[in-house]
Design an enzyme around this catalytic site. Structure first.
Site, PDB file in Angstrom:
ATOM      1  N   GLU A  12      -2.878  -4.525  -3.245  1.00  0.00           N
ATOM      2  CA  GLU A  12      -3.362  -5.449  -4.276  1.00  0.00           C
ATOM      3  C   GLU A  12      -3.336  -4.792  -5.647  1.00  0.00           C
ATOM      4  O   GLU A  12      -2.866  -5.356  -6.631  1.00  0.00           O
ATOM      5  CB  GLU A  12      -4.799  -5.909  -3.969  1.00  0.00           C
ATOM      6  N   ASN A  68       0.839  -1.200   0.000  1.00  0.00           N
ATOM      7  CA  ASN A  68       0.000   0.000   0.000  1.00  0.00           C
ATOM      8  C   ASN A  68       0.875   1.251   0.000  1.00  0.00           C
ATOM      9  O   ASN A  68       1.859   1.331   0.721  1.00  0.00           O
ATOM     10  CB  ASN A  68      -1.019  -0.019   1.151  1.00  0.00           C
ATOM     11  N   CYS A 126     -10.326  -4.725  -0.425  1.00  0.00           N
ATOM     12  CA  CYS A 126     -11.475  -3.819  -0.495  1.00  0.00           C
ATOM     13  C   CYS A 126     -12.249  -4.060  -1.796  1.00  0.00           C
ATOM     14  O   CYS A 126     -11.765  -4.753  -2.705  1.00  0.00           O
ATOM     15  CB  CYS A 126     -10.997  -2.368  -0.410  1.00  0.00           C
ATOM     16  N   GLU A 141       0.500   5.203   0.431  1.00  0.00           N
ATOM     17  CA  GLU A 141      -0.389   6.287   0.837  1.00  0.00           C
ATOM     18  C   GLU A 141       0.207   7.647   0.439  1.00  0.00           C
ATOM     19  O   GLU A 141       1.383   7.747   0.098  1.00  0.00           O
ATOM     20  CB  GLU A 141      -0.625   6.234   2.345  1.00  0.00           C
ATOM     21  N   CYS A 171      -4.038   0.766  -2.787  1.00  0.00           N
ATOM     22  CA  CYS A 171      -3.899  -0.481  -2.028  1.00  0.00           C
ATOM     23  C   CYS A 171      -2.785  -1.366  -2.593  1.00  0.00           C
ATOM     24  O   CYS A 171      -2.478  -1.317  -3.791  1.00  0.00           O
ATOM     25  CB  CYS A 171      -5.188  -1.289  -2.099  1.00  0.00           C
TER      26      CYS A 171
HETATM   27 ZN   LIG Z   1      -8.023  -2.283  -1.984  1.00  0.00          ZN
END
Ligand SMILES: [Zn+2]
Length: 160
Positions: A74, A61, A111, A63, A72
């Protein structure tokens, strides 16, 4: 008329119950977490993809102080695959997470937007891949294909 969808997944108590290949990919996901840039959430996530050639693609991830600009783990991994290895199919994916803020007792699930991107990657390569969600202090959940986590995924092939 009421209809029902059931999902099935495998649960393994620890890494020792996995095959060698699956265990090593979970550990690659742990390695991927090292490059997490998560000063705001302090929630580190790592993802690792094993490709048919044997190559590993990493994501973590990332940010940003302008929060929506981050991404994210993924999707970082999946978009890196799409950008660099689109003709080398994904065989399996492992995701793990860690935070010093509290104890994670079960696997962290992707998510909604990441699930949708996983779905499209499967469509692109015309085959599903294994997904392992690894809780470092707990279980591993394993599925084959995205349908388990996203049974009503959006797909419209006439948009192509
Ligand atoms: Zn995600």
């Amino acid at each position: 008329m009421k209809k029902e969808i059931k999902v099935a997944y495998e649960e393994f108590a620890n890494l020792g119950e996995l095959s060698e290949a699956d265990r090593s990919l979970c550990l690659e996901a742990v390695k991927a977490m090292e490059n997490s840039h998560s000063p705001y959430s302090k929630f580190r996530v790592g993802a690792a993809l094993r490709l048919q050639s044997g190559k590993i693609v990493y994501g973590s991830n990332q940010e940003n102080v302008a929060y929506p600009s981050g991404l994210c783990a993924e999707r970082v991994a999946l978009f890196a695959w799409g950008a660099n290895h689109p003709h080398d199919p994904i065989v399996s994916m492992a995701v793990t997470a860690h935070t010093d803020q509290f104890e994670l007792l079960q696997p962290t699930t992707p998510c909604g937007p990441c699930l949708q991107v996983i779905a499209e990657c499967e469509q692109m390569q015309k085959q599903p891949f294994d997904m392992m969600l690894y809780c470092i202090k707990g279980a591993i959940w394993k599925t084959r294909g995205i349908q388990t986590f996203l049974p009503f995924l959006f797909f419209e092939d006439r948009l192509q």
